[in-house]
Scaffold this motif. Structure first.
Motif, PDB file in Angstrom:
ATOM      1  N   UNK A 113      -1.775  30.806   3.656  1.00 45.14           N
ATOM      2  CA  UNK A 113      -2.598  31.939   3.843  1.00 45.14           C
ATOM      3  C   UNK A 113      -3.282  32.349   5.589  1.00 45.14           C
ATOM      4  N   UNK A 114      -3.531  30.987   5.963  1.00 44.59           N
ATOM      5  CA  UNK A 114      -3.320  31.644   7.682  1.00 44.59           C
ATOM      6  C   UNK A 114      -2.274  31.377   8.121  1.00 44.59           C
ATOM      7  N   UNK A 115      -1.097  31.107   8.274  1.00 48.94           N
ATOM      8  CA  UNK A 115       0.020  31.572   8.967  1.00 48.94           C
ATOM      9  C   UNK A 115       0.559  33.084   8.215  1.00 48.94           C
ATOM     10  N   UNK A 116       0.709  33.110   7.092  1.00 45.35           N
ATOM     11  CA  UNK A 116       0.672  34.829   6.946  1.00 45.35           C
ATOM     12  C   UNK A 116      -0.172  36.149   7.446  1.00 45.35           C
ATOM     13  N   UNK A 117      -1.662  35.580   7.821  1.00 50.60           N
ATOM     14  CA  UNK A 117      -2.217  36.323   8.464  1.00 50.60           C
ATOM     15  C   UNK A 117      -2.289  36.529  10.022  1.00 50.60           C
ATOM     16  N   UNK A 118      -1.899  35.686  10.271  1.00 58.09           N
ATOM     17  CA  UNK A 118      -0.266  35.330  12.279  1.00 58.09           C
ATOM     18  C   UNK A 118       0.864  35.467  11.983  1.00 58.09           C
ATOM     19  N   UNK A 119       1.665  36.124  11.316  1.00 56.51           N
ATOM     20  CA  UNK A 119       2.923  36.637  11.263  1.00 56.51           C
ATOM     21  C   UNK A 119       2.815  37.037  12.213  1.00 56.51           C
ATOM     22  N   UNK A 120       3.898  37.104  13.235  1.00 60.19           N
ATOM     23  CA  UNK A 120       4.633  37.242  14.332  1.00 60.19           C
ATOM     24  C   UNK A 120       4.495  39.152  14.475  1.00 60.19           C
ATOM     25  N   UNK A 121       4.953  39.727  12.800  1.00 59.22           N
ATOM     26  CA  UNK A 121       5.090  41.239  12.494  1.00 59.22           C
ATOM     27  C   UNK A 121       3.456  41.799  12.816  1.00 59.22           C
ATOM     28  N   UNK A 122       2.449  40.807  12.070  1.00 63.44           N
ATOM     29  CA  UNK A 122       1.362  41.413  12.076  1.00 63.44           C
ATOM     30  C   UNK A 122       0.526  40.985  13.560  1.00 63.44           C
ATOM     31  N   UNK A 123       0.572  40.382  14.150  1.00 62.19           N
ATOM     32  CA  UNK A 123       0.603  40.260  16.123  1.00 62.19           C
ATOM     33  C   UNK A 123       1.160  39.117  16.382  1.00 62.19           C
ATOM     34  N   UNK A 124       1.473  38.702  17.694  1.00 63.74           N
ATOM     35  CA  UNK A 124       2.405  38.616  18.580  1.00 63.74           C
ATOM     36  C   UNK A 124       1.743  37.133  19.242  1.00 63.74           C
ATOM     37  N   UNK A 125       2.316  35.637  19.140  1.00 59.47           N
ATOM     38  CA  UNK A 125       0.972  34.247  19.796  1.00 59.47           C
ATOM     39  C   UNK A 125       0.607  34.540  20.646  1.00 59.47           C
ATOM     40  N   UNK A 126      -0.213  34.338  20.660  1.00 62.49           N
ATOM     41  CA  UNK A 126      -1.105  34.485  22.091  1.00 62.49           C
ATOM     42  C   UNK A 126      -0.771  33.437  23.237  1.00 62.49           C
ATOM     43  N   UNK A 127      -0.077  32.211  22.846  1.00 57.95           N
ATOM     44  CA  UNK A 127      -0.814  30.897  23.570  1.00 57.95           C
ATOM     45  C   UNK A 127       0.992  30.796  23.935  1.00 57.95           C
ATOM     46  N   UNK A 128       2.093  30.902  23.368  1.00 53.90           N
ATOM     47  CA  UNK A 128       3.141  30.403  23.181  1.00 53.90           C
ATOM     48  C   UNK A 128       4.731  31.807  22.912  1.00 53.90           C
ATOM     49  N   UNK A 129       4.511  32.729  23.955  1.00 54.15           N
ATOM     50  CA  UNK A 129       5.291  33.231  23.679  1.00 54.15           C
ATOM     51  C   UNK A 129       7.012  33.198  23.734  1.00 54.15           C
TER      52      UNK A 129
END
Length: 149
Positions: free
Chosen positions: A129-145
């Motif tokens: 569930x955490x992974x789904x909420x942070x998916x790249x379609x929802x937002x861009x990763x903050x620390x690892x472009x």
């Protein structure tokens, strides 16, 4: 009420730029889970995680690189009567990895594929569930472009 043993672990929610996440299955088990493992006495969680990633996947990571996501608890997948308390970190990679040590199988999956697999309780109830909420379609990763192509 029966006493349960607590196992302290560090685990990695490892993702790629395409939104897929890495799941591993240990030899002799059926549940897929995040890479990681038990903390040694007096070992910092980030140090344990980096040690385990090197042993299990041949992935060399500096302990300052993974993003700490929090502490999660769930029944242990492979040790009946035990509970895991996991310090969970996020890491986005694009480097090739391979199963080593006790890891029998690795797979990169998207959220829809992952739910069809036998999953460890920690993965199924907290990290998926955490992974789904942070998916790249929802937002861009903050620390690892993602690397430039």
């Amino acid at each position: 009420m029966p006493h349960t043993q607590t196992i302290f672990i560090a685990a990695a929610l490892i993702t790629r730029a395409d939104g897929r996440a890495l799941l591993v299955r240990k030899r002799g088990t059926s549940a897929f889970m995040q890479a990681g493992g038990k903390l040694e006495p007096a070992e910092a969680a980030a140090d344990a995680l980096c040690r385990e990633l090197s042993e299990e996947l041949g992935l060399i990571v500096d302990p300052s690189e993974p993003e700490h996501l929090g502490r999660f608890s769930a029944p242990a997948a492979n040790e009946p009567g035990c509970t895991v308390v996991a310090e969970v970190f996020h890491l986005q990679i694009e480097t090739p990895i391979q199963a080593a040590a006790e890891i029998e199988e690795i797979t990169w999956v998207d959220p829809q594929e992952a739910v069809a697999l036998p999953l460890a309780p920690l993965t199924r109830d907290h990290l998926l569930p955490l992974w789904i909420s942070r998916s790249p379609t929802a937002s861009t990763p903050r620390h690892h472009p993602a690397p430039d192509r």
